[in-house]
Design a protein around this motif. Structure first.
Motif, PDB file in Angstrom:
ATOM      1  N   THR A  58       2.675   1.178   3.383  1.00  0.00           N
ATOM      2  CA  THR A  58       2.230   0.859   4.953  1.00  0.00           C
ATOM      3  C   THR A  58       3.314  -0.065   5.591  1.00  0.00           C
ATOM      4  O   THR A  58       3.773   0.400   6.821  1.00  0.00           O
ATOM      5  CB  THR A  58       0.948   0.068   5.057  1.00  0.00           C
ATOM      6  OG1 THR A  58      -0.010   0.962   4.164  1.00  0.00           O
ATOM      7  CG2 THR A  58       0.364   0.146   6.290  1.00  0.00           C
ATOM      8  N   ASP A 157       7.660  10.698   4.915  1.00  0.00           N
ATOM      9  CA  ASP A 157       6.747  10.039   4.150  1.00  0.00           C
ATOM     10  C   ASP A 157       6.888  10.372   2.796  1.00  0.00           C
ATOM     11  O   ASP A 157       6.221  11.348   2.663  1.00  0.00           O
ATOM     12  CB  ASP A 157       5.394   9.862   4.830  1.00  0.00           C
ATOM     13  CG  ASP A 157       4.344   8.986   4.083  1.00  0.00           C
ATOM     14  OD1 ASP A 157       4.662   8.928   2.834  1.00  0.00           O
ATOM     15  OD2 ASP A 157       3.426   8.762   4.824  1.00  0.00           O
ATOM     16  N   SER A 187       5.887   4.794  -1.596  1.00  0.00           N
ATOM     17  CA  SER A 187       4.935   3.600  -1.906  1.00  0.00           C
ATOM     18  C   SER A 187       4.671   3.521  -3.298  1.00  0.00           C
ATOM     19  O   SER A 187       5.161   4.713  -4.230  1.00  0.00           O
ATOM     20  CB  SER A 187       3.349   4.261  -1.282  1.00  0.00           C
ATOM     21  OG  SER A 187       2.536   3.512  -2.123  1.00  0.00           O
ATOM     22  N   LYS A 192       0.489   5.976  -7.486  1.00  0.00           N
ATOM     23  CA  LYS A 192       1.833   6.923  -7.246  1.00  0.00           C
ATOM     24  C   LYS A 192       2.698   7.166  -8.430  1.00  0.00           C
ATOM     25  O   LYS A 192       2.340   6.788  -9.494  1.00  0.00           O
ATOM     26  CB  LYS A 192       2.451   5.982  -6.296  1.00  0.00           C
ATOM     27  CG  LYS A 192       1.689   5.993  -4.719  1.00  0.00           C
ATOM     28  CD  LYS A 192       1.203   7.306  -4.311  1.00  0.00           C
ATOM     29  CE  LYS A 192       0.741   7.070  -2.706  1.00  0.00           C
ATOM     30  NZ  LYS A 192      -0.336   6.335  -2.661  1.00  0.00           N
TER      31      LYS A 192
HETATM   32  C1  LIG Z   1       1.037   9.709   2.359  1.00  0.00           C
HETATM   33  C2  LIG Z   1       1.150   8.187   2.159  1.00  0.00           C
HETATM   34  N1  LIG Z   1       1.595   7.500   3.086  1.00  0.00           N
HETATM   35  C3  LIG Z   1       1.526   6.074   2.956  1.00  0.00           C
HETATM   36  C4  LIG Z   1       0.968   5.203   2.043  1.00  0.00           C
HETATM   37  C5  LIG Z   1       0.790   3.978   2.097  1.00  0.00           C
HETATM   38  O1  LIG Z   1       1.115   3.225   0.959  1.00  0.00           O
HETATM   39  P1  LIG Z   1       0.603   1.914   0.634  1.00  0.00           P
HETATM   40  O2  LIG Z   1      -0.673   2.289   0.090  1.00  0.00           O
HETATM   41  O3  LIG Z   1       1.715   1.434  -0.654  1.00  0.00           O
HETATM   42  O4  LIG Z   1       0.532   1.050   1.763  1.00  0.00           O
HETATM   43  C6  LIG Z   1       0.201   6.010   1.329  1.00  0.00           C
HETATM   44  C7  LIG Z   1      -0.557   5.486   0.129  1.00  0.00           C
HETATM   45  O5  LIG Z   1      -1.802   5.922  -0.139  1.00  0.00           O
HETATM   46  C8  LIG Z   1       0.133   7.599   1.291  1.00  0.00           C
HETATM   47  O6  LIG Z   1      -0.437   8.285   0.474  1.00  0.00           O
END
Ligand SMILES: Cc1ncc(COP(=O)(O)O)c(C=O)c1O
Length: 395
Positions: A58, A157, A187, A192
């Motif tokens: 994020t 992303d 991420s 993941k």
């Molecule tokens: C497509 C996508 N973008 C961004 C994120 C954000 O990642 P994080 O959980 O490391 O903040 C996620 C996490 O679930 C995601 O699935």
């Protein structure tokens, strides 16, 4: 005892544990060299020139938005089939978020719908954010071409797709390499492809963007008088605030785990491809009977799959929610990826988005289910999940 199978989970090895212990016993548990090594390894693996590791995916998206100068009123387009962070990070910078429907086959944001949107509304986005949904590369080549034609930026992303690659002009290009985007993000959340517990990264091939991200990831503080026009060049302790930001740093403890995990990514990828094939083979019978629709493995892609998402077909005797509940009775805990973002209360309330805006995504969301799928999963687990599905769907 019934085995509990969740949709995803981390796989921590003894080497991972030792890597973390090594940093814990070292002088620096944050702002040390482990971070730089992790960033270097990510660049080496993906082929991107620059990488900044940050506290989570994020934060990586937010820093991408800040580095591109996204501001009040800018238009940002993305897919509704994503986690809220994809859009929220840009909305927090003041952008107006709009959602483009997905392609019914690939489930990725549709490049032709992006172009149609631009032509019909006359509005050119500042940024488009394709998401490499379930570990498959989005149609990055086409979106990149559109970005040239219409002059917008692309942020890939790649939260789902570290380790995945796609073929372009006979070359294998890793997701996140920024060959067809300005910036990309990863991420490292435990569900993941690799994890650092919490963690993320922003990648680019543009040195100016990289410098900006590094600055913003650390409050906006600059310590190197060679990098910026320094106000107080002769200060004994160079330290100046050049931008307004916050602390988005990753610790060296997290970096050690992430680095150790990255060294095993090819193993994770092989195992996930094997599981993907096994699921497809065992569930093919249900696809033939139009009870299920199985995820595709697009030609020319070598994915490190993040999710295995089935969809209920027209001949399914039960609906998705009934199947979800049925599976949990057997210790199988699926997940829904995702309820379309434009239909969440915030986006309804602020933008007035409603049902019918992205019909393909909405239909997908009603029928999709992510089955247990993680690198440490065994073929026997796949057999159990498939046998349970057949019990629930064929009786
Ligand atoms: C497509 C996508 N973008 C961004 C994120 C954000 O990642 P994080 O959980 O490391 O903040 C996620 C996490 O679930 C995601 O699935």
């Amino acid at each position: 005892m019934v085995k509990r199978l969740s949709y995803s989970k981390q796989w921590i090895s003894e080497e991972d544990i030792q890597a973390v212990i090594r940093v814990l016993k070292s002088k620096r548990i944050t702002q040390g060299e482990e971070i730089r090594f992790f960033e270097r390894d990510i660049c080496k693996y993906t082929g991107a020139k620059f990488c900044t590791c940050v506290s989570n995916g994020t934060a990586a998206l937010y820093l991408a938005a800040r580095a591109l100068g996204v501001k009040e009123g800018d238009l940002v387009l993305t897919t509704p089939i994503t986690f809220c962070a994809t859009a929220n990070a840009f909305a927090l910078c003041g952008a107006r978020i709009d959602f483009i429907d997905i392609d019914p086959e690939t489930l990725q944001i549709s490049p032709s719908q992006i172009e149609l949107y631009i032509k019909q509304t006359g509005s050119v986005p500042t940024v488009v954010i394709p998401v490499d949904f379930y570990g498959i590369s989005a149609d990055l080549v086409k979106i990149h071409r559109l970005s040239r034609d219409y002059n917008f930026k692309v942020v890939e992303d790649a939260a789902h797709s570290i380790g995945s690659s796609y073929s372009y002009n006979g070359e294998d290009i890793f997701c996140g390499a920024c060959r067809h985007s300005d910036l990309s993000i990863f991420s490292f959340h435990p569900v993941k492809n690799i994890t650092s517990a919490e963690g993320g990264a922003v990648l680019t091939n543009d040195e100016t963007l990289f410098r900006c991200i590094s600055l913003l990831a650390n409050h906006g503080i600059e310590r190197d008088p060679n990098n910026f026009e320094f106000f107080s060049k002769d200060q004994i302790w160079p330290y100046e605030l050049h931008e307004l930001s916050l602390n988005f740093r990753l610790s060296d403890i997290h970096a050690a785990l992430g680095r150790s995990q990255l060294s095993r990514i090819d193993l994770f990828k092989r195992r996930k491809q094997r599981l993907f094939r096994a699921y497809r083979e065992r569930l093919f019978e249900l696809e033939e009977k139009e009870i299920l629709k199985l995820p595709i493995w697009p030609k020319g892609q070598d994915p490190c799959f993040h999710l295995f998402i089935i969809r209920l077909g027209t001949k399914s005797p039960i609906n998705r929610d009934e199947l979800f509940k049925g599976l949990t009775k057997y210790g199988i805990y699926p997940q829904v990826h995702y309820w379309p973002l434009h239909l969440h209360p915030y986006y309804r309330k602020v933008y007035g988005y409603k049902e019918g805006k992205c019909p393909i995504a909405e239909e997908f969301a009603k029928t999709c289910l992510s089955l247990p799928f993680f690198a440490s999963m065994e073929i026997e687990d796949v057999n159990f999940v498939c046998a349970t599905l057949k019990k629930l769907l064929l009786s």
